[in-house]
Design an enzyme around this catalytic site. Structure first.
Site, short mmCIF file in Angstrom:
data_model
loop_
_atom_site.label_atom_id
_atom_site.label_comp_id
_atom_site.label_asym_id
_atom_site.label_seq_id
_atom_site.Cartn_x
_atom_site.Cartn_y
_atom_site.Cartn_z
N LYS B 100 32.89 52.01 38.46
CA LYS B 100 33.79 51.02 38.92
C LYS B 100 35.22 51.56 39.30
O LYS B 100 35.79 52.05 38.52
CB LYS B 100 34.09 49.91 38.10
CG LYS B 100 34.83 48.85 38.80
CD LYS B 100 35.10 47.72 37.75
CE LYS B 100 36.59 47.17 38.07
NZ LYS B 100 37.21 46.16 37.19
N GLY B 161 43.61 39.53 35.13
CA GLY B 161 44.10 38.64 33.84
C GLY B 161 45.07 37.46 34.29
O GLY B 161 45.66 36.85 33.06
N ALA B 187 37.85 39.97 38.48
CA ALA B 187 39.50 39.44 38.54
C ALA B 187 39.81 38.18 38.59
O ALA B 187 39.56 37.71 39.96
CB ALA B 187 40.47 40.72 39.15
N GLY B 188 40.83 37.72 37.69
CA GLY B 188 41.31 36.24 37.99
C GLY B 188 40.42 35.10 37.72
O GLY B 188 41.21 34.03 37.66
N ASN B 209 36.36 39.40 32.13
CA ASN B 209 37.04 39.95 30.75
C ASN B 209 37.96 38.91 30.12
O ASN B 209 37.50 38.42 29.25
CB ASN B 209 37.62 41.29 31.09
CG ASN B 209 37.89 42.00 29.85
OD1 ASN B 209 37.80 41.38 28.85
ND2 ASN B 209 38.26 43.17 29.85
#
Lengths: 67, 257
Positions: B100, B161, B187-188, B209
């Protein structure tokens, strides 16, 4: 004796020390790590051949948690 | 998710939910959350070994790369040279070619630097890497990544995040419609329903995550995401009803007393 830089820290090692010996010293010889020696990646087969000398820069990396 | 999963660069990843392994309290919690999520692929970062503490546990003591696919990332890299150096080391570590790429442009927003990202994609593809690319949600740039050999397009929902969820559904839809390689929202994402929405838009997968690791109960949240992704995909496959301006009675009027 040789003064080298390992992961950004100055350390002193015995003379005629190889990269493989260095891994063993830190108990990393059986771990999933990769080694960069003076900016070049050294494959596992060649670790014993590389003898460390003054001012060498070594980076040992592994996987950590990340996103 | 029962059938299929995602095929990335010829490799079948059994779950459409990919999870990150950062930000957890400890490795035991990481492993439990990964298990609960049902993920078949996890992202990992490459960092210096802590040489001062030889006994410190390491990630691979808890997650076995033989049982789950490791996806090495370039998190924290701000230019093409750093990203390439990191992924070459990752490849040396375990022979991973599927990686990635993320090249950041700004410390505050962690927005990708797309100029460096495209440059790095080209260089990595040339070296034989299969590159999944974190990118902005700009359809033109996403297309350029695909044209340069990206194995998957990974547009952000919102900043890394941030937990702000999908901020630009239209752009994500446009990218989904035009792409021939998998599109994975990265993400987000803030909560399980955000993942469902991404899947309903037709995304091939999501990467989560912080939304799991920073939940009050990460392991339960991991399970919530597993279900959310399955639901979203099923909903996408089922094809939603049309929206109408007026009501339409659910019970027949015929035979009304």
């Amino acid at each position: 004796m040789a003064k080298i830089q390992l992961n950004g820290k100055k350390i002193v090692i015995k003379s005629n020390f190889s990269l493989f010996d260095l891994l063993k010293k830190y108990k990393l010889n059986n771990k999933k790590v990769a080694i960069e020696y003076n900016g070049l990646i050294i494959s596992k087969e060649n670790l014993k051949k590389k003898k460390l000398k003054n001012y060498d820069k070594v980076e040992i990396v592994h996987f950590i948690g990340g996103g | 998710m029962k059938k299929g999963g995602i095929k990335i660069a010829g490799k079948l990843i059994k779950s459409r939910l990919i999870v990150g392994t950062g930000k957890y309290k400890n490795f035991s919690e990481t492993a439990k959350a990964v298990e609960a999520s049902g993920a078949d692929m996890v992202t990992v970062a490459v960092r210096r070994v802590n040489i001062l503490d030889k006994k410190k546990p390491i990630l691979t003591d808890y997650l076995n790369p033989k049982k789950i696919n490791f996806l090495p990332n370039t998190a924290g890299c701000f230019n093409s040279e750093e990203a390439l150096r990191t992924l070459r080391l990752a490849r040396e570590m375990g022979g991973w070619k599927l990686v990635k790429l993320e090249v950041l442009g700004d410390k505050k927003t962690l927005y990708p630097n797309m100029i460096e990202t495209i440059k790095s994609t080209k260089a990595l593809v040339k070296e034989g890497f299969k590159v999944m690319v974190y990118c902005t949600d700009d359809p033109i740039l996403a297309k350029q990544l695909e044209d340069n050999g990206a194995s998957a397009i990974m547009p952000l929902a919102s900043p890394i995040g941030s937990g702000l969820g999908l901020q630009n559904k239209v752009n994500i839809s446009l990218i989904v419609k035009q792409s021939k390689v998998p599109v994975i929202v990265d993400a987000g994402i803030g909560t399980a329903s955000d993942a469902t929405i991404a899947m309903e838009l037709g995304c091939d997968g999501v990467l989560i995550n912080s939304a799991i690791a920073n939940a009050k109960k990460p392991i339960i949240m991991a399970k919530a995401f597993k279900d959310a992704v399955i639901s979203g995909r099923n909903s996408f496959n089922a094809g939603r009803m049309q929206k109408n301006y007026f009501a339409s009675a659910s019970s027949p009027t015929k035979g009304l007393i």
